[in-house]
Design a protein around this motif. Structure first.
Motif, PDB file in Angstrom:
ATOM      1  N   TRP A   1       0.824  -1.209   0.000  1.00 26.58           N
ATOM      2  CA  TRP A   1       0.000   0.000   0.000  1.00 26.58           C
ATOM      3  C   TRP A   1       0.859   1.260   0.000  1.00 26.58           C
ATOM      4  O   TRP A   1       0.557   2.218  -0.713  1.00 26.58           O
ATOM      5  CB  TRP A   1      -0.934   0.009   1.216  1.00 26.58           C
ATOM      6  CG  TRP A   1      -2.087  -0.926   1.134  1.00 26.58           C
ATOM      7  CD1 TRP A   1      -2.390  -1.935   1.992  1.00 26.58           C
ATOM      8  CD2 TRP A   1      -3.131  -0.933   0.146  1.00 26.58           C
ATOM      9  NE1 TRP A   1      -3.533  -2.587   1.614  1.00 26.58           N
ATOM     10  CE2 TRP A   1      -4.023  -1.986   0.473  1.00 26.58           C
ATOM     11  CE3 TRP A   1      -3.398  -0.170  -0.982  1.00 26.58           C
ATOM     12  CZ2 TRP A   1      -5.152  -2.283  -0.280  1.00 26.58           C
ATOM     13  CZ3 TRP A   1      -4.528  -0.465  -1.750  1.00 26.58           C
ATOM     14  CH2 TRP A   1      -5.384  -1.500  -1.395  1.00 26.58           C
ATOM     15  N   ALA A   2       1.915   1.279   0.811  1.00 17.36           N
ATOM     16  CA  ALA A   2       2.754   2.477   0.892  1.00 17.36           C
ATOM     17  C   ALA A   2       3.452   2.757  -0.432  1.00 17.36           C
ATOM     18  O   ALA A   2       3.580   3.916  -0.845  1.00 17.36           O
ATOM     19  CB  ALA A   2       3.777   2.334   2.019  1.00 17.36           C
ATOM     20  N   SER A   3       3.913   1.715  -1.121  1.00 17.67           N
ATOM     21  CA  SER A   3       4.558   1.911  -2.422  1.00 17.67           C
ATOM     22  C   SER A   3       3.566   2.450  -3.442  1.00 17.67           C
ATOM     23  O   SER A   3       3.892   3.343  -4.230  1.00 17.67           O
ATOM     24  CB  SER A   3       5.162   0.591  -2.916  1.00 17.67           C
ATOM     25  OG  SER A   3       6.148   0.118  -2.019  1.00 17.67           O
ATOM     26  N   LEU A   4       2.346   1.903  -3.428  1.00 23.86           N
ATOM     27  CA  LEU A   4       1.321   2.379  -4.353  1.00 23.86           C
ATOM     28  C   LEU A   4       0.973   3.837  -4.077  1.00 23.86           C
ATOM     29  O   LEU A   4       0.888   4.665  -5.002  1.00 23.86           O
ATOM     30  CB  LEU A   4       0.075   1.507  -4.223  1.00 23.86           C
ATOM     31  CG  LEU A   4      -1.079   1.788  -5.192  1.00 23.86           C
ATOM     32  CD1 LEU A   4      -0.638   1.635  -6.638  1.00 23.86           C
ATOM     33  CD2 LEU A   4      -2.258   0.866  -4.891  1.00 23.86           C
ATOM     34  N   LEU A   5       0.794   4.191  -2.809  1.00 24.92           N
ATOM     35  CA  LEU A   5       0.462   5.573  -2.456  1.00 24.92           C
ATOM     36  C   LEU A   5       1.638   6.504  -2.697  1.00 24.92           C
ATOM     37  O   LEU A   5       1.445   7.680  -3.036  1.00 24.92           O
ATOM     38  CB  LEU A   5       0.027   5.633  -0.988  1.00 24.92           C
ATOM     39  CG  LEU A   5      -1.329   4.960  -0.697  1.00 24.92           C
ATOM     40  CD1 LEU A   5      -1.557   4.848   0.806  1.00 24.92           C
ATOM     41  CD2 LEU A   5      -2.458   5.741  -1.354  1.00 24.92           C
TER      42      LEU A   5
END
Length: 306
Positions: free
Chosen positions: A223-227
């Motif tokens: 999730w953090a990489s996508l955001l």
């Protein structure tokens, strides 16, 4: 939960599936652009999304301490709201206003880094961390140094072979005396401007809060990489980033797709390193090293007027 040491949880499976669908959808959008080839994004994903995260994991095997997060509230809804406002107000409109108001270098870069430090370090640290940036590193200082050296050499080798940093530096043809001060100062500048700012906001705050909320480090990395990628979309759309990519007329859909395909993979290895070491002392200067070759020629131009 130890990254890649435990069976994937439901939160991890959902996060990985969502990231895969987002990536596939973004590729579909981009392939409709004239002249677009999937070769570059797939190669980029193979390197930044697979090879370097695997190297990060291998470098951090046999950790020195258990990965125990500090007791803190996840505050994830507030963090996500802050990130959305930051992406639009600062990375989008804010930097557009800065570039218009301060067109000359190095003043423009100085103003930008001040704004970044305030909005990506000081405010998030105050609002969500109580100014507590430490997170109980799981490796000794000697091990962290070894990981830094190995990962730095790997990133520099990839950029020297496949990137344009050395090409633009050759075109600029700076004197050896210029390189002697520009290389260390550019690394320090990138460590501050990109490393400290992005790693505090996206790893120490965002990824850590997702991990606390989901109970899964794998989900947090995904999730953090996508955001991390999506946060760059307003800047690509509003600040003319599309022109550097050969796109005449950018749309929000293009900016979102490009940020997912071309920017988000860069956060995966750093997410793995954070999850397994919990050390800003590692990932902040490493981020500066990653940006050294691509930014060295622009840094010299900005500070010498070349």
């Amino acid at each position: 939960m130890n990254l890649l040491h435990s069976p994937p949880s439901r939160a991890a499976i959902v996060a990985l599936a969502a990231a895969a669908l987002a990536y596939a959808g973004a590729l579909f959008v981009l392939q409709r652009e004239p002249g677009f080839s999937v070769v570059e994004p797939l190669f980029l994903f193979a390197m930044l999304g697979v090879v370097f995260p695997l190297l990060a994991w291998l470098c951090t095997l046999k950790r020195d301490a258990a990965s125990a997060p500090l007791p803190e509230r996840h505050q994830l809804p507030r963090v996500l709201v802050y990130l959305a406002v930051f992406a639009l107000a600062i990375l989008g409109w804010g930097f557009t206003a800065i570039n218009t108001t301060f067109p000359d270098e190095p003043l423009q870069s100085i103003v930008q880094v001040v704004v970044k430090l305030v909005t990506m370090v000081v405010l998030p640290a105050w609002l969500f961390l109580g100014f507590r940036l430490d997170a109980r590193a799981t490796l000794s200082s000697r091990r962290l140094l070894l990981v830094f050296v190995v990962m730095s050499l790997a990133y520099l080798a990839m950029q020297a072979v496949f990137g344009r940093g050395l090409i633009t530096l050759h075109e600029l043809s700076p004197a050896a005396s210029t390189l002697a001060w520009a290389i260390p100062l550019c690394w320090l500048w990138q460590t501050l401007e990109a490393g400290l700012c992005e790693e505090v906001l996206f790893r120490r705050v965002l990824q850590e809060k997702i991990a606390l909320a989901s109970g899964s480090q794998v989900a947090a990395v995904a999730w953090a990489s996508l955001l991390f990628g999506l946060a760059h979309a307003p800047g690509l759309w509003l600040r003319g980033g599309h022109l550097m990519e050969g796109v005449a007329h950018a749309t929000p859909a293009w900016a979102i797709a490009y940020s997912i395909v071309m920017v988000a993979p860069a956060g995966i290895a750093f997410g793995v390193l954070w999850a397994r070491t919990r050390s800003l002392w590692l990932i902040v200067p490493l981020h500066g090293m990653v940006d050294l070759l691509p930014q060295l020629a622009p840094f010299i131009r900005a500070w010498t007027g070349a």
